[in-house]
Design an enzyme around this catalytic site. Structure first.
Site, PDB file in Angstrom:
ATOM      1  N   ASP A  60       0.867  -1.182   0.000  1.00 47.94           N
ATOM      2  CA  ASP A  60       0.000   0.000   0.000  1.00 47.94           C
ATOM      3  C   ASP A  60       0.903   1.231   0.000  1.00 47.94           C
ATOM      4  O   ASP A  60       1.505   1.567   1.018  1.00 47.94           O
ATOM      5  CB  ASP A  60      -0.881   0.028   1.254  1.00 47.94           C
ATOM      6  CG  ASP A  60      -1.982  -1.022   1.218  1.00 47.94           C
ATOM      7  OD1 ASP A  60      -2.793  -0.982   0.291  1.00 47.94           O
ATOM      8  OD2 ASP A  60      -2.014  -1.875   2.119  1.00 47.94           O
ATOM      9  N   ARG A  68       3.824   2.911   2.946  1.00 46.56           N
ATOM     10  CA  ARG A  68       4.620   1.971   3.748  1.00 46.56           C
ATOM     11  C   ARG A  68       6.118   2.233   3.630  1.00 46.56           C
ATOM     12  O   ARG A  68       6.841   2.037   4.597  1.00 46.56           O
ATOM     13  CB  ARG A  68       4.321   0.533   3.333  1.00 46.56           C
ATOM     14  CG  ARG A  68       2.853   0.152   3.301  1.00 46.56           C
ATOM     15  CD  ARG A  68       2.130   0.404   4.602  1.00 46.56           C
ATOM     16  NE  ARG A  68       0.777  -0.141   4.563  1.00 46.56           N
ATOM     17  CZ  ARG A  68      -0.177   0.156   5.407  1.00 46.56           C
ATOM     18  NH1 ARG A  68       0.059   1.020   6.386  1.00 46.56           N
ATOM     19  NH2 ARG A  68      -1.371  -0.389   5.315  1.00 46.56           N
ATOM     20  N   ARG A 133      -7.404   9.941   2.292  1.00 43.56           N
ATOM     21  CA  ARG A 133      -6.940   8.985   1.287  1.00 43.56           C
ATOM     22  C   ARG A 133      -7.752   9.068  -0.004  1.00 43.56           C
ATOM     23  O   ARG A 133      -7.299   8.582  -1.049  1.00 43.56           O
ATOM     24  CB  ARG A 133      -7.017   7.562   1.847  1.00 43.56           C
ATOM     25  CG  ARG A 133      -6.134   7.336   3.058  1.00 43.56           C
ATOM     26  CD  ARG A 133      -6.500   6.053   3.792  1.00 43.56           C
ATOM     27  NE  ARG A 133      -6.351   4.879   2.944  1.00 43.56           N
ATOM     28  CZ  ARG A 133      -6.858   3.692   3.238  1.00 43.56           C
ATOM     29  NH1 ARG A 133      -7.599   3.534   4.340  1.00 43.56           N
ATOM     30  NH2 ARG A 133      -6.663   2.665   2.439  1.00 43.56           N
ATOM     31  N   LYS A 163      -9.964   0.522  -4.945  1.00 45.96           N
ATOM     32  CA  LYS A 163     -10.501   0.117  -3.654  1.00 45.96           C
ATOM     33  C   LYS A 163     -11.304   1.268  -3.051  1.00 45.96           C
ATOM     34  O   LYS A 163     -11.073   2.423  -3.404  1.00 45.96           O
ATOM     35  CB  LYS A 163      -9.373  -0.314  -2.711  1.00 45.96           C
ATOM     36  CG  LYS A 163      -8.320   0.756  -2.405  1.00 45.96           C
ATOM     37  CD  LYS A 163      -7.195   0.138  -1.589  1.00 45.96           C
ATOM     38  CE  LYS A 163      -6.207   1.189  -1.155  1.00 45.96           C
ATOM     39  NZ  LYS A 163      -5.041   0.617  -0.460  1.00 45.96           N
ATOM     40  N   HIS A 164     -12.336   0.908  -2.234  1.00 41.57           N
ATOM     41  CA  HIS A 164     -12.761  -0.396  -1.757  1.00 41.57           C
ATOM     42  C   HIS A 164     -14.184  -0.604  -2.281  1.00 41.57           C
ATOM     43  O   HIS A 164     -15.102   0.074  -1.808  1.00 41.57           O
ATOM     44  CB  HIS A 164     -12.753  -0.444  -0.241  1.00 41.57           C
ATOM     45  CG  HIS A 164     -11.442  -0.032   0.379  1.00 41.57           C
ATOM     46  ND1 HIS A 164     -11.024   1.281   0.489  1.00 41.57           N
ATOM     47  CD2 HIS A 164     -10.443  -0.779   0.904  1.00 41.57           C
ATOM     48  CE1 HIS A 164      -9.837   1.329   1.083  1.00 41.57           C
ATOM     49  NE2 HIS A 164      -9.453   0.098   1.346  1.00 41.57           N
ATOM     50  N   HIS A 176     -11.441  -1.742  10.054  1.00 45.20           N
ATOM     51  CA  HIS A 176     -10.333  -2.344  10.782  1.00 45.20           C
ATOM     52  C   HIS A 176     -10.738  -2.660  12.225  1.00 45.20           C
ATOM     53  O   HIS A 176     -10.209  -3.591  12.837  1.00 45.20           O
ATOM     54  CB  HIS A 176      -9.130  -1.394  10.816  1.00 45.20           C
ATOM     55  CG  HIS A 176      -8.522  -1.130   9.478  1.00 45.20           C
ATOM     56  ND1 HIS A 176      -8.989  -0.149   8.645  1.00 45.20           N
ATOM     57  CD2 HIS A 176      -7.487  -1.726   8.835  1.00 45.20           C
ATOM     58  CE1 HIS A 176      -8.260  -0.146   7.536  1.00 45.20           C
ATOM     59  NE2 HIS A 176      -7.346  -1.088   7.628  1.00 45.20           N
ATOM     60  N   ASP A 247     -10.258  -7.609   1.047  1.00 46.13           N
ATOM     61  CA  ASP A 247      -9.484  -6.840   2.009  1.00 46.13           C
ATOM     62  C   ASP A 247      -8.912  -7.838   3.027  1.00 46.13           C
ATOM     63  O   ASP A 247      -9.166  -9.046   2.951  1.00 46.13           O
ATOM     64  CB  ASP A 247     -10.352  -5.770   2.665  1.00 46.13           C
ATOM     65  CG  ASP A 247      -9.554  -4.538   3.095  1.00 46.13           C
ATOM     66  OD1 ASP A 247      -8.332  -4.666   3.295  1.00 46.13           O
ATOM     67  OD2 ASP A 247     -10.151  -3.454   3.238  1.00 46.13           O
TER      68      ASP A 247
END
Length: 338
Positions: A60, A68, A133, A163-164, A176, A247
């Protein structure tokens, strides 16, 4: 077929068997797997030396809060910065979206990574997990920018993963941490959230990641477990023929399917081609739950493999890259926020 997470910056001895397992299609990397570009090249080489050249390597690398690999890579602004430009200059925003995507993709391709899970095609409507995002709250703006981002990724030698699906931006909960439910009917979702996905699919995006959100007017199961969303809406209504990816099965909202094995099998039964097992502590059970890969699995996933990329030295010798980096990083400066 699984994309699995590894624990550290090298392939551990017990992870070698994971990489060689027939149900493993590749690896998803995180900040825990990164120390430097040199180390990353060594890691991606070791992954393929261990499990085979066919293994996909993903990350990602959206920019903003979700990037990342940071040290040694361009610090990419959040996509919402580009959306803010769209409000005053749509053509400039489209150029910035293409340039942002090209920089992200070309840097990863020069580092041995096949693809990033990008772009976020959700609407920027207050979701706790999405936040900056997403490009924009307006479906038309988000659609135009998502399609531009796909074009830029392709120019950088990288497949695009939207996504998503069918849209995570219009429900408040963070999947999450908790179950997320979007009560709207399908017509309302079609009129808004599906538009960026449809435009980006028309730009030939290769893959779609499913949301762990429940849309009870369509199905009582989260979208990634739903044949209605995958088979009827995504495949038949929108005509998408690419790769469908779940996911992460470790997320709280994925728990409705029960055990790790139950989650993997439910995603595959619903029509997902790839299932994400991002945390090492679930990988063993996930591998055990995967049936023998179908005969056409390698061909189905081939579009996700990155095109031959430039070396890092080649990127640094490219004046176009300098211009693009200067323009996109200015979005996080005082002038870019004005």
């Amino acid at each position: 077929m699984l994309l699995i997470g590894l624990a550290g910056t090298e392939v551990a001895e017990h992870e070698r068997a994971w990489l060689a397992a027939p149900g493993v299609a590749g690896v998803i990397l995180f900040a825990r797997n990164y120390a430097s570009r040199e180390q990353l090249l060594a890691l991606t080489g070791a992954i393929r030396d261990t499990g085979g050249e066919h293994l996909l390597i993903a990350v990602d690398q959206e920019g903003g809060p979700v990037q990342r690999f940071r040290d040694g890579f361009t610090r990419l602004p959040a996509l919402s910065r580009i959306g803010a430009v769209y409000d005053r200059d749509p053509e400039e925003a489209v150029r910035l979206a293409e340039e942002h995507a090209w920089v992200m993709a070309s840097e990863l391709r020069a580092s041995g990574v096949d693809f990033s899970f990008a772009p976020v095609a959700d609407l920027a409507r207050g979701n706790a997990a999405i936040g900056p995002r997403a490009f924009h709250a307006d479906p038309e703006a988000a659609a135009e920018l998502a399609a531009a981002y796909v074009r830029g990724m392709h120019l950088g030698g990288m497949a695009a993963v939207l996504k998503h699906f069918p849209g995570h931006g219009s429900v408040a909960a963070d999947t999450h941490k908790a179950k997320a439910v979007d009560p709207r009917d399908l017509d309302a979702i079609r009129a808004a959230d599906l538009r960026p996905f449809a435009e980006a699919m028309a730009a030939h995006a290769e893959a779609v990641m499913m949301a762990h959100v429940v849309y009870p007017a369509v199905d009582t199961q989260p979208a990634g477990y739903s044949p209605a969303w995958i088979g009827q809406v995504l495949r038949r209504e929108l005509g998408f023929a690419g790769v469908v990816i779940s996911d992460d099965i470790s997320m709280a909202a994925a728990g409705v399917a029960g055990s790790v094995a139950g989650r993997v099998q439910a995603h595959l039964a619903a029509g997902c081609d790839l299932v994400l097992a991002c945390f090492p502590d679930v990988v063993e059970e996930a591998i055990a739950a995967v049936p023998a890969p179908p005969a056409d699995a390698a061909g189905k996933l081939a579009p996700l493999r990155g095109a031959v990329g430039a070396t890092w030295a080649g990127l640094l010798d490219n004046p176009q890259r300098d211009r693009f980096v200067a323009r996109i990083t200015a979005l996080d400066s005082h002038e870019g926020n004005a």
